[in-house]
Write an enzyme that holds these catalytic residues in place. Structure first.
Site, PDB file in Angstrom:
ATOM      1  N   HIS A 145       0.837  -1.201   0.000  1.00  0.00           N
ATOM      2  CA  HIS A 145       0.000   0.000   0.000  1.00  0.00           C
ATOM      3  C   HIS A 145       0.871   1.249   0.000  1.00  0.00           C
ATOM      4  CE1 HIS A 145      -3.561   2.475   1.194  1.00  0.00           C
ATOM      5  NE2 HIS A 145      -2.633   3.180   1.833  1.00  0.00           N
ATOM      6  N   GLU A 146       1.886   1.275   0.857  1.00  0.00           N
ATOM      7  CA  GLU A 146       2.755   2.457   0.947  1.00  0.00           C
ATOM      8  C   GLU A 146       3.610   2.619  -0.302  1.00  0.00           C
ATOM      9  OE1 GLU A 146       1.928   4.398   3.130  1.00  0.00           O
ATOM     10  OE2 GLU A 146       0.830   3.008   4.418  1.00  0.00           O
ATOM     11  N   HIS A 149       1.521   4.237  -2.873  1.00  0.00           N
ATOM     12  CA  HIS A 149       1.435   5.691  -2.694  1.00  0.00           C
ATOM     13  C   HIS A 149       2.605   6.379  -3.386  1.00  0.00           C
ATOM     14  CE1 HIS A 149      -2.008   6.639  -0.264  1.00  0.00           C
ATOM     15  NE2 HIS A 149      -1.673   5.821   0.721  1.00  0.00           N
ATOM     16  N   GLU A 223      -6.484   7.001  -1.411  1.00  0.00           N
ATOM     17  CA  GLU A 223      -6.355   5.775  -0.627  1.00  0.00           C
ATOM     18  C   GLU A 223      -6.932   4.568  -1.370  1.00  0.00           C
ATOM     19  OE1 GLU A 223      -4.675   5.154   2.211  1.00  0.00           O
ATOM     20  OE2 GLU A 223      -3.973   7.194   1.847  1.00  0.00           O
TER      21      GLU A 223
END
Length: 289
Positions: A145-146, A149, A223
């Site tokens: 997930h990071e 980003h 997100e």
């Protein structure tokens, strides 16, 4: 949430410093010498607004390390840190970005965040609470997930959005401050009075906090994209499991939501929340959005 909170806090501080410097250099006096020059004020606001936003972006990694006391892994001290480095390296390669710095910071709650001025100059950090409370598959999904980003350029995107709102914050605070100075403080001089400077500083903080809601709204949309990226890098099942684990941790925690929702956590329903509710994120993943 941590990366956004730090970015917004740094941005407000930088904007206040730039405003004070501008006042000391006589910029405000120039803008109001013959009444309020709206054209020149808008240009000034755009230059300082985007300048402050990009200064905040360049400071983001340094601020994150300083505020969390994060330990950047250069030489792994144990097998867990070695696994973190290898996992992030593999995901970064798959996402087409340079290897981020990987760090661990001491915090009891399970959280993680990514920050940095560009795709090839970034930081991914996880808390010790996350390392202790989540399985390896769930941690892999959090890291994905990071990394997503970073690969999506979310910090740069939010910087541009912040630059736009900064411009209007600086512009409106001076227009309203000028009106207050004339109407309330009865200033009749061509140069702005003390009421103008006080009003501008207060309004800039108030408008800046309000503008943060706009940035938070955009953050919530990003997100969902990062969740989809994590599902691609680590697998949908792992990402859903990680979100469910975080949802359970939030329900059991006595900490306020703003302290729970770092880069991966979310669920606060307030307008200032940078993350959508976990239930909505899981539903989006299950629907394949």
């Amino acid at each position: 949430m941590k990366r956004i909170f730090l970015f917004l806090l740094t941005n407000i501080a930088v904007m206040l410093v730039l405003s004070i410097v501008a006042s000391l250099l006589g910029v405000d006096r120039f803008l109001t010498a013959n009444g309020l020059n709206l054209g020149a004020l808008l240009a000034f606001s755009a230059i300082f607004g985007f300048g402050g936003s990009f200064i905040s972006l360049q400071m983001s990694k340094w601020m994150a390390k300083r505020s969390t006391g994060a330990h950047v892994i250069t030489e792994p001290r144990n097998s867990a840190e070695m696994w973190l480095l290898n996992t992030v390296e593999r995901q970064a390669r798959a996402a087409g970005i340079a290897m981020p710095e990987v760090a661990v910071y001491d915090a009891p709650e399970p959280n993680a965040f990514a920050t940095g001025p560009s795709k090839n100059n970034s930081l991914v950090a996880v808390s010790t609470g996350l390392m202790r409370s989540m399985s390896q598959d769930e941690i892999e999904a959090v890291l994905a997930h990071e990394v997503s980003h970073v690969a999506n350029g979310d910090m740069v995107t939010l910087t541009l959005i912040q630059g736009v709102v900064n411009t209007f914050v600086m512009f409106l605070s001076r227009v309203v401050g000028y009106a207050i100075d004339k109407a309330v403080f009865r200033s009749e001089r061509d140069e702005p009075g003390m009421g103008y400077f006080i009003s501008v500083m207060v309004l800039q903080i108030v408008f800046g906090i309000g503008a943060s809601m706009i940035v938070a709204w955009f953050s919530r949309q990003r997100e969902f994209r990062a969740d989809a990226g994590a599902a691609h890098l680590a697998g949908k099942r792992k990402m859903i499991a990680a979100l469910q684990r975080l949802g359970g941790a939030q329900a059991a925690s006595s900490l306020p939501p703003q302290q729970m929702a770092f880069g991966i956590a979310g669920g606060a329903r307030e307008w200032f929340s940078t993350h959508p509710p976990i239930e909505a994120r899981i539903a989006a993943l299950q629907a394949g959005k």
